[in-house]
Scaffold this motif. Structure first.
Motif, PDB file in Angstrom:
ATOM      1  N   TRP A   1     -10.396   0.400   1.116  1.00  0.00           N
ATOM      2  CA  TRP A   1     -11.676  -0.207   0.595  1.00  0.00           C
ATOM      3  C   TRP A   1     -11.413  -1.219  -0.310  1.00  0.00           C
ATOM      4  CZ3 TRP A   1     -13.765  -0.921  -4.596  1.00  0.00           C
ATOM      5  CH2 TRP A   1     -14.863  -1.582  -4.747  1.00  0.00           C
ATOM      6  N   SER A   2     -11.909  -2.453  -0.318  1.00  0.00           N
ATOM      7  CA  SER A   2     -11.634  -3.603  -1.194  1.00  0.00           C
ATOM      8  C   SER A   2     -13.030  -4.468  -1.397  1.00  0.00           C
ATOM      9  CB  SER A   2     -10.581  -4.474  -0.826  1.00  0.00           C
ATOM     10  OG  SER A   2     -10.604  -5.706  -1.415  1.00  0.00           O
TER      11      SER A   2
ATOM     12  N   ALA B   1     -13.040  -7.309  -1.707  1.00  0.00           N
ATOM     13  CA  ALA B   1     -12.951  -8.882  -1.218  1.00  0.00           C
ATOM     14  C   ALA B   1     -13.891  -9.197   0.104  1.00  0.00           C
ATOM     15  CB  ALA B   1     -11.628  -8.848  -0.880  1.00  0.00           C
TER      16      ALA B   1
ATOM     17  N   SER C   1      -2.984  -5.877  -5.847  1.00  0.00           N
ATOM     18  CA  SER C   1      -3.743  -6.836  -6.425  1.00  0.00           C
ATOM     19  C   SER C   1      -3.247  -8.301  -6.113  1.00  0.00           C
ATOM     20  CB  SER C   1      -3.732  -6.575  -7.786  1.00  0.00           C
ATOM     21  OG  SER C   1      -4.774  -7.480  -8.583  1.00  0.00           O
TER      22      SER C   1
ATOM     23  N   THR D   1      -6.481   0.532  -1.783  1.00  0.00           N
ATOM     24  CA  THR D   1      -7.417  -0.497  -2.397  1.00  0.00           C
ATOM     25  C   THR D   1      -6.997  -1.684  -2.580  1.00  0.00           C
ATOM     26  OG1 THR D   1      -9.464  -1.074  -3.492  1.00  0.00           O
ATOM     27  CG2 THR D   1      -7.636  -0.008  -4.881  1.00  0.00           C
ATOM     28  N   PHE D   2      -7.387  -2.797  -2.539  1.00  0.00           N
ATOM     29  CA  PHE D   2      -7.181  -4.376  -2.954  1.00  0.00           C
ATOM     30  C   PHE D   2      -8.103  -4.739  -4.011  1.00  0.00           C
ATOM     31  CE2 PHE D   2      -7.440  -9.009  -1.573  1.00  0.00           C
ATOM     32  CZ  PHE D   2      -6.806  -9.314  -2.879  1.00  0.00           C
ATOM     33  N   LEU D   3      -7.721  -4.960  -5.161  1.00  0.00           N
ATOM     34  CA  LEU D   3      -8.572  -5.448  -6.298  1.00  0.00           C
ATOM     35  C   LEU D   3      -8.120  -6.466  -6.936  1.00  0.00           C
ATOM     36  CD1 LEU D   3      -9.341  -1.559  -7.845  1.00  0.00           C
ATOM     37  CD2 LEU D   3     -11.065  -3.150  -6.425  1.00  0.00           C
TER      38      LEU D   3
ATOM     39  N   ALA E   1      -7.257  -6.583   4.150  1.00  0.00           N
ATOM     40  CA  ALA E   1      -8.115  -5.337   4.228  1.00  0.00           C
ATOM     41  C   ALA E   1      -8.513  -4.944   5.554  1.00  0.00           C
ATOM     42  CB  ALA E   1      -9.202  -5.686   3.452  1.00  0.00           C
TER      43      ALA E   1
ATOM     44  N   GLY F   1     -10.142 -10.388   2.162  1.00  0.00           N
ATOM     45  CA  GLY F   1     -10.951  -9.430   2.638  1.00  0.00           C
ATOM     46  C   GLY F   1     -10.519  -9.152   4.276  1.00  0.00           C
TER      47      GLY F   1
ATOM     48  N   GLN G   1       0.991  -1.267  -0.125  1.00  0.00           N
ATOM     49  CA  GLN G   1       0.035   0.125   0.017  1.00  0.00           C
ATOM     50  C   GLN G   1       0.889   1.182   0.071  1.00  0.00           C
ATOM     51  OE1 GLN G   1      -2.944   0.068  -0.647  1.00  0.00           O
ATOM     52  NE2 GLN G   1      -3.455  -2.089  -0.443  1.00  0.00           N
TER      53      GLN G   1
ATOM     54  N   VAL H   1      -2.690   0.938  -5.314  1.00  0.00           N
ATOM     55  CA  VAL H   1      -3.708  -0.295  -5.603  1.00  0.00           C
ATOM     56  C   VAL H   1      -2.860  -1.682  -5.373  1.00  0.00           C
ATOM     57  CG1 VAL H   1      -5.076  -1.411  -7.444  1.00  0.00           C
ATOM     58  CG2 VAL H   1      -4.922   0.900  -7.176  1.00  0.00           C
TER      59      VAL H   1
END
Length: 576
Positions: free
Chosen positions: A247-248, A250, A327, A296-298, A261, A257, A228, A325
């Protein structure tokens, strides 16, 4: 082969590992570090920002989170929940889910997060296997849980969350909390004590319950901060940082998640967005803009959908505040990598980990250059290598199993390791190679490593296959296909073939506006031929509406592979 890294950068990365030391106290509790300390020091600080598709929204502070958790801990105690008991959490992203984790942890019990997407059989298996004595259940899945209680005798009570009536032997969440004191004396747990029992996604067989210790959260932190890009903290001014909002999409019921997160965000005293609704590419951008999301985590599948749906996000959503971001789950691929750089102004940090040993490898654009398509390098505190079947380190470029050593480069115990598979001692032993106190933990994921220590994903060990003597890794072919404008997503599996052993077959999900024709098949085959080795292009392409996915966002190639094997078996019977 990738270019050698700059000497100064190599030295900086090496110094990072050399200077890093784990600090694991004898006593440690997730509830204390993720909530109680903030509730004492900054009780009004924002902890959870709730938003739903129906327009419902609410903000909750750390003080509110702690008081609600105290009430729930008292309610659970009143229902006979004791230290070490398993308590199931079948809830979506919402404030009550965060409350549940804090309450269970400070009680010394073990949280068993379960996805709302599970059907009755999946829920029954996990509830029965874990021996959960109580479940916190959202209204949407209440009927499914009610229907299986006769098969799960250990499950004594349900606490129901939401606007629905509790049955005669069930308890309403609000009523239960209102009846309890907002004060609770948390138990003191050892760092080695069990905190979470989280089930693997079952991509390679029946799901197993991975038992995580309280200390496992500590093991996640170096990777979280790195992926991050410092999470808003200024390395030059320790203790100070900008206001980060995470926010994620997940699911908080999964490692991605929960450990990537929810818990690390709360650990650093920052707010997390709890969004209750279906994921959509445009909705994701709208939500991030409206909530001021900075980190975020996408999943790669989400990023691919966002890339196709919103080619120029900065123009369409000028209020975006994204700074980082991360991933994981599958390889991002250079098409998505370039999209994030060019259209979002962000270098996506890919990460790799597992439920059992999470956040071990990845990138950090703020500290070392990311390479498109690479899994990254070992995060500080983790000793990672690619090993062969005998447990020997593979030389650069030679595929092997990604593995993590129980001890870091300083010989100190790495806190990331799970305690073992619930009730499966043999499976736990099989996960490790070498002496128990000085061993490698195998991930089952294949990769190569380059001269600079960057890992390059080759696929799950059971996803890699041979065709006409050539070793085929699906991820590179899938990444190539996604670069074509007609492809939204793709999965590559072996199709049994008498002459070659297997053919390369691709299942393709089309982007909006395209139709699956024989002409398009030829175009896609030519697209891959012109970019990869001749033996890698898909000899057969089948168009499909959606790929089978786990709830963690991973493509279930195993499902497609078994489908091909069954088709081949039936064809043989018919021919005979």
């Amino acid at each position: 082969m990738a270019m050698l890294a700059d000497a100064a950068e190599v030295n900086s990365y090496a110094a990072l590992h050399a200077d890093f030391r784990w600090q694991v106290p004898d006593e440690f509790n997730i509830a204390e570090v993720c909530c109680a300390r903030w509730a004492r020091d900054t009780p009004d600080a924002l902890a959870v920002k709730f938003a739903a598709d129906d327009g419902c929204a609410a903000h909750y502070s750390f003080g509110q989170l702690q008081r609600a958790a105290n009430r729930l801990s008292n309610a659970l105690q009143r229902q006979g929940v004791q230290r070490g008991d398993r308590v199931a959490i079948i809830l979506p992203q919402r404030f009550e889910t965060a409350v549940a984790h804090v309450a269970i942890s400070q009680l010394g019990a073990v949280a068993v997060p379960l996805s709302m997407l599970f059907g009755p059989e999946a829920l029954e298996y996990r509830l029965k296997d874990s021996g959960a004595v109580l479940a916190l259940v959202e209204c949407a899945v209440l009927e499914a849980v009610r229907g299986l209680r006769a098969q799960v005798p250990a499950l004594r009570r349900l606490i129901v969350v939401g606007e629905c009536e509790a049955g005669c032997d069930e308890i309403n969440w609000m009523a239960a909390l209102q009846a309890e004191d907002a004060r609770f004396t948390a138990v003191k747990t050892k760092a080695e004590e069990a905190a979470i029992l989280i089930y693997t996604s079952g991509t390679t067989g029946p799901p197993k319950g991975a038992l995580l210790a309280q200390r496992c959260l500590i093991g996640n932190l170096s990777g979280f901060i790195a992926s991050q890009n410092w999470f808003g903290f200024d390395p030059a001014a320790p203790g100070k940082g900008t206001q980060a909002v995470f926010w994620s999409p997940a699911d908080w019921a999964w490692t991605g998640g929960l450990m990537d997160a929810l818990l690390p965000t709360l650990y650093f005293g920052r707010p997390i967005v709890a969004y209750q609704g279906r994921f959509g590419a445009e909705k994701a951008f709208e939500l991030m803009q409206a909530q001021g999301v900075t980190h975020t985590f996408l999943f790669p599948t989400a990023l691919k959908a966002m890339m196709k749906a919103v080619p120029q996000p900065r123009e369409r959503y000028p209020g975006l505040k994204l700074q980082a971001v991360m991933s994981a789950g599958e390889s991002v691929g250079d098409a998505v990598f370039a999209y994030c750089q060019e259209q979002l102004g962000i270098t996506v940090n890919e990460m790799f980990g597992q439920t059992e040993i999470n956040y071990i490898v990845g990138n950090c654009a703020a500290l070392w250059p990311a390479r498109a398509g690479s899994m990254g390098r070992a995060y500080p505190g983790h000793r990672v290598a690619v090993i062969d079947e005998e447990g020997k380190t593979c030389p650069p470029g030679v595929p092997g199993d990604v593995a993590v050593h129980r001890r870091d480069v300083h010989g100190m115990a790495d806190p990331i390791f799970f305690l073992g598979y619930w009730g499966q001692d043999e499976a736990t032993r099989a996960k490790f190679t070498g002496d128990p106190a000085d061993s490698w933990c195998r991930t089952g994921d294949m990769a190569t490593v380059d001269a600079d220590g960057y890992l390059w994903y080759q696929g799950r060990s059971d996803d890699v296959f041979k065709s006409a003597g050539y070793r085929i890794g699906p991820s590179e072919i899938e990444n190539c296909l996604v670069k074509h404008e007609a492809v939204a997503n793709a999965a590559v599996v072996p199709k049994p073939d008498a002459e070659r052993g297997a053919l390369v077959k691709a299942y393709v999900v089309l982007a909006p506006g395209f139709k699956g024709t024989s002409r398009l098949v030829g175009q896609l085959q030519g697209h891959v031929k012109s970019r990869l080795a001749p033996y890698e292009y898909p000899k057969e392409i089948e168009f499909i509406e959606a790929l089978p996915m786990t709830t963690t966002g991973k493509v279930q190639r195993r499902v497609l592979r078994l489908q091909e094997e069954e088709r081949a078996r039936l064809a043989t019977i018919k021919a005979a």
